[in-house]
Design a protein around this motif. Structure first.
Motif, PDB file in Angstrom:
ATOM      1  N   GLY A 116       6.927   8.400   0.103  1.00 21.59           N
ATOM      2  CA  GLY A 116       5.562   8.857  -0.384  1.00 21.59           C
ATOM      3  C   GLY A 116       4.640   7.772  -0.618  1.00 21.59           C
ATOM      4  N   ILE A 117       3.752   7.653  -1.316  1.00 23.86           N
ATOM      5  CA  ILE A 117       2.616   6.946  -1.434  1.00 23.86           C
ATOM      6  C   ILE A 117       2.444   6.319  -2.909  1.00 23.86           C
ATOM      7  CG2 ILE A 117       0.143   6.725  -1.360  1.00 23.86           C
ATOM      8  CD1 ILE A 117       0.078   9.216   0.233  1.00 23.86           C
ATOM      9  N   ALA A 118       2.108   4.936  -2.770  1.00 21.40           N
ATOM     10  CA  ALA A 118       2.240   4.092  -4.209  1.00 21.40           C
ATOM     11  C   ALA A 118       0.592   3.819  -4.043  1.00 21.40           C
ATOM     12  CB  ALA A 118       3.111   2.883  -4.290  1.00 21.40           C
ATOM     13  N   PHE A 119      -0.103   4.055  -5.200  1.00 17.57           N
ATOM     14  CA  PHE A 119      -1.585   3.488  -5.258  1.00 17.57           C
ATOM     15  C   PHE A 119      -1.479   2.335  -5.968  1.00 17.57           C
ATOM     16  CE2 PHE A 119      -1.288   8.163  -4.954  1.00 17.57           C
ATOM     17  CZ  PHE A 119      -2.097   8.183  -3.968  1.00 17.57           C
ATOM     18  N   THR A 120      -1.698   0.927  -5.563  1.00 24.96           N
ATOM     19  CA  THR A 120      -1.363  -0.337  -6.261  1.00 24.96           C
ATOM     20  C   THR A 120      -2.660  -1.313  -5.733  1.00 24.96           C
ATOM     21  OG1 THR A 120       0.456  -1.654  -6.277  1.00 24.96           O
ATOM     22  CG2 THR A 120       0.224  -0.415  -4.357  1.00 24.96           C
ATOM     23  N   TYR A 121      -2.149  -2.427  -5.774  1.00 24.40           N
ATOM     24  CA  TYR A 121      -2.851  -3.770  -5.641  1.00 24.40           C
ATOM     25  C   TYR A 121      -4.115  -4.082  -6.521  1.00 24.40           C
ATOM     26  CZ  TYR A 121       0.373  -3.238  -1.460  1.00 24.40           C
ATOM     27  OH  TYR A 121       1.289  -3.063  -0.654  1.00 24.40           O
TER      28      TYR A 121
END
Ligand code: SF4
Length: 282
Positions: A116-121
């Protein structure tokens, strides 16, 4: 002037100006995300790198970041995109991806183990509208959504994204109000409220970065881990805690990296109250 609803700062923003975090602006007297779909970082990472130790172990996740942050941690490991001079220039230079395009990229990397997708950084919630719109589409396509956040957002903002987020790693950077307020420019209360609400709907793991001379006392880690030890995820399992080692970065180069033995010692203390404790960066 528009009053931003996202975090405890509640910036008053003039049309076209930026809020404190550099990621929100105002249009026609209403605050909106200035970094919507503006991508500074994109990588297919092992899920353990988020870090998530007890969620879809062994998988990969397409990890995406934008720019801006509502905290001012002097040791930021991602300062190039969070709150340095360079970070705010990404408003002109960052690539653009729509939610549809990002979800398509995530689908295309499924054969490589992507879940999936990780919203990060950077801090994703200063641009929560992109997180909400993208994760909704991703969920419809059978993908998982992960949020990596400093937890500094109002509960209404969490409520907007919670229906679509499967797992979160949230920083609990220390357990003293003065540490949050004076060194990080944050609010410990807001983070603790956020965590307590987040565990109701998502698998949550927490991260504490140990800074020598700041949040590394036995007493502070004992207090923090006692609070963490009472938290339960939606499956009834205890919330895991990651205790990680600091390296000198950005504005904090006046001290060395955290002593590895001390990180392990604090992790052992945390285990008196928390069932799942992991050590990182050692
Ligand atoms: S999210 Fe940004 S603009 Fe909104 S209140 Fe927080 S720092 Fe200010």
């Amino acid at each position: 002037m528009a009053r931003c609803p996202v975090c405890f700062r509640h910036c008053e923003i003039k049309d076209g100006a930026l809020g404190f975090c550099g990621g929100r602006t105002a249009v026609d007297g209403k605050t909106v995300s200035a970094n919507y779909g503006r991508i500074t970082s994109l990588a297919l990472d092992p899920i353990e790198k988020k870090p998530l130790a007890r969620f879809c172990q062994g998988s990969y996740i397409l990890s995406v970041g934008s720019f801006g942050c509502n905290l001012r941690c002097p040791f930021c490991q991602n300062y190039e995109i969070s709150w340095s001079q360079e970070a705010f220039r990404f408003g002109e230079t960052a690539d653009r991806l729509s939610p549809e395009e990002l979800v398509e990229l995530a689908m295309n990397t499924r054969p490589r183990g992507n879940i999936g997708i990780a919203f990060t950084y950077n801090e994703p919630l200063i641009g929560y509208e992109f997180v909400r719109d993208t994760s909704k589409l991703a969920k419809d396509r059978g993908l998982k959504n992960v949020l990596v956040s400093n937890g500094t957002a109002e509960l209404e903002i969490l409520g907007e994204i919670a229906p679509y987020i499967d797992a979160m790693n949230i920083d609990l950077k220390g357990f003293r109000d003065d540490y949050y307020r004076d060194l990080l420019g944050g609010s410990r209360k807001q983070v603790m409220d956020f965590i307590q609400k987040a565990v109701e709907t998502a698998h949550v793991e927490l991260t504490t970065l140990i800074i020598p001379g700041e949040n590394d006392s036995e007493e502070e880690i004992r207090d923090l881990s006692r609070w963490v030890g009472d938290l339960r995820n939606p499956d009834g399992q205890p919330v895991p805690l990651h205790i990680t080692r600091f390296f000198p970065r950005f504005h904090m180069t006046d001290r060395g990296a955290t002593d590895v033995k001390w990180v392990y010692h604090l992790a052992d203390l945390a285990r008196e109250s928390v069932k799942y404790v992991y050590v990182g960066n050692c």
